[in-house]
Design an enzyme around this catalytic site. Structure first.
Site, PDB file in Angstrom:
ATOM      1  N   ASP A  99      11.509  -3.758  50.667  1.00 52.40           N
ATOM      2  CA  ASP A  99      10.332  -4.647  50.873  1.00 52.40           C
ATOM      3  C   ASP A  99       9.203  -3.650  50.557  1.00 52.40           C
ATOM      4  O   ASP A  99       8.883  -2.445  51.251  1.00 52.40           O
ATOM      5  CB  ASP A  99      10.406  -5.281  52.151  1.00 52.40           C
ATOM      6  CG  ASP A  99       9.803  -6.680  52.014  1.00 52.40           C
ATOM      7  OD1 ASP A  99       8.529  -6.719  51.470  1.00 52.40           O
ATOM      8  OD2 ASP A  99      10.670  -7.476  52.316  1.00 52.40           O
ATOM      9  N   ASP A 195       5.636  -7.777  48.425  1.00 50.54           N
ATOM     10  CA  ASP A 195       5.217  -8.732  49.272  1.00 50.54           C
ATOM     11  C   ASP A 195       3.749  -9.250  49.118  1.00 50.54           C
ATOM     12  O   ASP A 195       3.063  -8.579  48.483  1.00 50.54           O
ATOM     13  CB  ASP A 195       5.004  -7.829  50.832  1.00 50.54           C
ATOM     14  CG  ASP A 195       4.753  -8.790  51.836  1.00 50.54           C
ATOM     15  OD1 ASP A 195       5.454  -9.760  52.259  1.00 50.54           O
ATOM     16  OD2 ASP A 195       3.668  -8.887  52.578  1.00 50.54           O
ATOM     17  N   ASP A 322      10.897 -16.123  56.521  1.00 49.97           N
ATOM     18  CA  ASP A 322       9.604 -17.142  56.848  1.00 49.97           C
ATOM     19  C   ASP A 322       9.589 -18.664  56.961  1.00 49.97           C
ATOM     20  O   ASP A 322       8.599 -19.050  56.988  1.00 49.97           O
ATOM     21  CB  ASP A 322       8.597 -16.718  55.539  1.00 49.97           C
ATOM     22  CG  ASP A 322       8.091 -15.362  55.458  1.00 49.97           C
ATOM     23  OD1 ASP A 322       8.066 -14.543  56.657  1.00 49.97           O
ATOM     24  OD2 ASP A 322       7.695 -15.033  54.442  1.00 49.97           O
TER      25      ASP A 322
END
Ligand code: NOJ
Length: 567
Positions: A99, A195, A322
């Site tokens: 990430d 991200d 999420d």
């Protein structure tokens, strides 16, 4: 396929490490646990792993607030252990992507600590400082500006206060990003999930947003900002030296803007996570929650499938860290949250949901625990929730509503539901750890766990394996054209994938009652072969002309599809 397009054939497994598997028994998931479970991951039939952040972080946003980009959080191991995991993953044929969180850092990152010291500091312009804030809201924690006593100015944070936004207009910051990319690529990783990447360039002057749209009022001035494609091109140049793969997260992205990242010789991303299909029951988590609407979901699926076909490539997902668990949103769990047991059609709906997206055109992503049908948790107090957005949104929206109704919204929408420890077996702590886990284990772990599903040929787990295997073996299911049928149907999602004379027809019922259906003209009366179904063979008591509750069938045909106007 050129070598940078290896990702088209693949499927990925996402690890949110803190809850994946605890290997050193301190109650927190870690790289030792990942190492142990790599063969399991490979056994699913996936070809790659995406690690949500595993870097040092004070965990204000569980890893998405990074305090050192070139290291491993001590809770999870160290760089040596990471290299072991990486080598083993590669040996097993698994690619590894990291990430990349560069819209913001932690406020405990040394750059921010320096930047606060004053305008003369070499890191002064690494962040976005203003004497007077504008009216933007943050997505996680009230206003997007926080006053810093030491510096005597406000800094911008689009997310939590502890996540100050980097100033990407500063060339030194972009050089830092490139150095981070090189660090991980030199170690041997295969790519990045980037991200909120469409937020990194902010409009000059930071104009005020519309005052009456909570949380996202500044978005028109930071989404797809003025220099985004220049900056992305710089990062792409580095990545292309390594034949690596770049997947962007694009909150609220439209097809039109996504295509700018994904197409043309200067494209800066290989794929993008879009969000439209995550809004079939809510606008954004705790703010607006509506009953699930299948037609909305189908519309979103089909919009992205059609728009990208032949031009770009979809990143397919139903779950990640999420969002709440998908069975609890779009499957049978949407009729109530069960804390000890599972909904009546847990298994059927869990399997049907797999078929609803894995066979679309794109690269499927499976989030840890999704493959065994994990469901939402229901905690009795808001204080038990750990996620910053759940906590602050509880105190931000619907304040005139009763406490119970506000908590119920959190039950339905909290990100924490996808962050409970993975349920490995029916033993203490669900086999996640020998010690008390850092977060609540879902009480249904005696039913929902890897071990029991390994032993059940008709489990959700084994259905995921069958879907991935079928996809992997079929050029049609990887590259074929997508087409949706009966878009107005409220209960059935039906789509086909066609390449040459081979066609697959995928039927998915989203209803807990039997529903009538008929086949599109192209397929009616033709001899299709049932290649996969989510009902076990020995109970295949079909009701002619009906799909059973949450039934899913995948047929294979040898037909030449007839032109659209004759359907
Ligand atoms: C998107 C990530 O997926 C989410 O977990 C995080 O909170 C925000 N970006 C901010 O980094």
């Amino acid at each position: 396929m050129r070598s940078t397009e290896w990702f088209k054939k693949m499927s990925f497994y996402q690890i949110w490490i803190r809850s994946f598997k605890d290997g050193n028994n301190d109650g927190i998931g870690d790289l030792y646990g990942v190492f142990e479970k790599l063969p399991y991951i490979r056994s699913l039939g996936v070809d790659g792993i995406w690690f949500s952040p595993i870097y040092p972080s004070p965990n204000a946003d569980f890893g998405y607030d990074i305090s050192d980009y070139k290291n491993i959080h001590p809770d999870y191991g160290d760089l040596e252990q990471f290299k072991k995991v990486l080598n083993k993953a590669h040996e097993l044929g698994l690619k590894v992507i990291m990430d990349l969180v560069i819209n913001h850092t932690s406020d405990e990152h040394p750059w921010f600590i320096e930047s606060r010291k004053g305008k003369d500091n070499p890191y002064s312009d690494y962040y976005i400082w203003r004497d007077k804030p504008n009216n933007w809201d943050s997505l996680f924690e009230g206003r997007a500006w926080e006053y810093d006593e030491l510096r005597g100015q406000y800094y911008l944070h689009l997310f939590a206060k502890k996540q100050p936004d980097l100033n990407m207009d500063n060339p030194k910051v972009r050089e830092e990003v490139k150095s981070i990319l090189r660090f991980w690529l030199d170690l041997g990783v295969d790519g990045f999930r980037e991200d909120v990447i469409n937020f990194i360039s902010k409009k000059e002057g930071l104009p005020n947003g519309l005052p009456f749209i909570p949380a996202v009022n500044g978005m028109p001035y930071y989404k797809d900002g003025p220099h985004i494609h220049e900056y992305m091109a710089e990062f792409r140049d580095v990545c292309m030296e390594y034949d690596c793969f770049q997947l962007g997260e694009g909150p609220m992205t439209t097809v039109r803007s996504a295509l700018k990242y994904l197409t043309g010789p200067d494209r800066s991303l290989d794929m993008m996570f879009s969000f439209d299909h995550m809004m079939a029951d809510c606008l954004y988590t705790e703010y607006i929650h509506r009953p699930f609407d299948l037609r909305k979901l189908k519309k979103a699926f089909t919009k992205w499938q059609n728009a990208l076909n032949g031009k770009a490539w979809n990143a397919l997902y139903l779950e990640n860290h999420d969002h709440p668990r998908v069975i609890s949103r779009y499957g049978d769990g949407r009729y109530g949250i069960f804390s000890h047991s599972v909904p009546k059609y847990w298994k059927e709906s869990g399997k049907m949901l797999a078929a609803s997206y894995i066979f679309q055109q794109g690269t499927p992503f499976i989030y840890q625990g999704q493959e065994i049908g994990m469901t939402n948790i229901r905690l009795n107090s808001i204080d038990d929730y750990m996620d910053i957005s759940s906590k602050t949104n509880f105190n931000r929206y619907h304040l005139n509503d009763t406490f119970e109704r506000r908590l119920r919204r959190i039950h339905l929408s909290s990100r924490d539901s996808s962050r409970t420890p993975v349920q490995w077996n029916a033993e203490k702590h669900a086999g996640f750890s020998e010690n008390t886990p850092w977060f609540f284990v879902n009480k249904n772990y005696r039913t929902v766990n890897v071990e029991s599903e390994e032993n059940d040929p008709d489990s959700i787990l084994n259905f995921y394996r069958k879907c991935l295997e079928l996809r992997k073996k079929s050029k049609t299911l990887i590259l074929g054209d997508y087409r949706e049928y009966f878009p107005r149907d409220k209960h059935i999602y039906m789509y086909s994938r066609t390449c040459g004379c081979t066609s697959y027809l995928i039927l998915c019922s989203f209803s807990r009652l039997p529903v009538p259906f008929h086949l599109p003209k192209t397929y009616a009366g033709k001899a299709g072969k049932l290649v996969l179904s989510n009902y076990p063979k020995d109970s295949r008591k079909e009701i002619p002309g009906f799909l059973r509750p949450y039934e899913s069938r995948i047929y294979k045909y040898r037909v030449k599809p007839i032109p659209e106007e004759n359907q």
